[in-house]
Structures are given as C-alpha cells and as structure tokens.
Design a protein around this motif. Structure first.
Motif: not given
Length: 177
Positions: A8-10, A56-60, A85-90, A95-96
């Motif tokens: 996931f990317a967030g 992103a993060i890869r979760i196992t 393409n934004r999360q807060g100030n990012d 940052y999508r």
C-alpha cells in the motif's frame, strides 16, 4: 503459519509503517519504493518526484489473524484517500494513495475496499490500483522509523500520533495485545 503480502502507498512511509506495525497478525512492515521507472532508486531520487515511484509499505501478515480486507479498511481509515498526490504537507506523486495488488484476488478485494471506503467519504476517493511493479526496499534508516528516530522528529510527532489515535479508535480489536 501461512503468510501473505500486501503493498500500500498512502503518503509518507514513516507514517503508514507506524500504523500497521501495531496490528495483530502483521509480522513485518517494510518501507520502500514501487511503481516507478528507475532501478534501485534512492530516497533523494524518489523525493524529487522524478522517478514515478511511490513511498509505500510492504506488509507481511498472517491471514488467519488479519485479512487483506481488514488491512485495506485500516489503510483507508488512517490516511486521506481523497487527495490526489498529497498527504498533508507532502505533495507529489511519490505521496499518492495507491494499492499494488499482487494477484487477481487482491485486485478484486482492492476494488471492493475502495467501494467500502467511499461510503464513508464525502469526496471521491482517488486511490489508484496499479499494476505489478518491482519493489525496492528503502534504505535501512527508514525501517522501523517511528520506533527509532521518528519519535524525535517534529514532522512525525505532528502526523503519526493522530493516525495512531484513529487506529485505536476504529480498530481497537485488531491491535496487538
């Protein structure tokens, strides 16, 4: 024990990593880069916005404890899937909000997860479902960031505690004991 993987990317991976590390059934969360066109990108390259990668993060995880659907629900509840393409100030494509299904079943679940999440949003969800792509682990200093440097980083202190509060409020039954 069977293990599965979700990507996931967030937004900032420091922030999303901190959320998922606290969930029962999550065995590992790795920060990295995916979805771009530069091999072995560095943090500096990805932050430039010129590589096409998302943080992103890869979760196992153990699906007998927590399902992919549950992970999707946590993902949508702990970031803003309505900002492009934004999360807060990012700000930037790195940052999508994006999902990277690893098979057809995850693709179907991702579409259903977006539909579930949309019911709780007043604005349209802009989270993308992206095709398979090469995963690149982020540099070592990004891994487990919140548990180390993050709690001394003013940015993280402003952004991560509210995400963790949302996690505790909405998913208390899913937290590690």
């Amino acid at each position: 024990m069977t293990q599965e993987t979700a990507i996931f990317a967030g937004g900032c991976f420091w922030c999303t990593e901190a959320v998922f590390q606290g969930l029962a059934g999550v065995d590992k969360v790795e920060s990295g880069y995916i979805g771009g066109d530069v091999a072995d990108p560095t943090y500096k390259q990805v932050c430039s916005g010129n590589t096409g990668h998302a943080e992103a993060i890869r979760i196992t995880f153990d699906p007998s404890v927590i399902s992919y659907d549950d992970l999707l629900d946590v993902h949508f509840a702990t970031h803003d899937p309505t900002t492009l393409n934004r999360q807060g100030n990012d700000i930037g494509t790195q940052y999508r909000s994006a999902l990277f299904p690893l098979d057809a079943a995850q693709g179907d679940a991702a579409r259903a997860g977006i539909d579930r999440a949309q019911a709780d949003q007043s604005a349209p969800i802009v989270t993308t479902i992206e095709p398979p792509a090469t995963w690149y682990p982020a540099e070592d200093y990004h891994q487990n960031y919140w548990d180390g440097e993050g709690q001394r980083n003013p940015y993280c202190m402003a952004v991560i505690p509210p995400k963790l509060a949302k996690l505790r409020k909405g998913f208390a039954e899913r937290l590690r004991g």
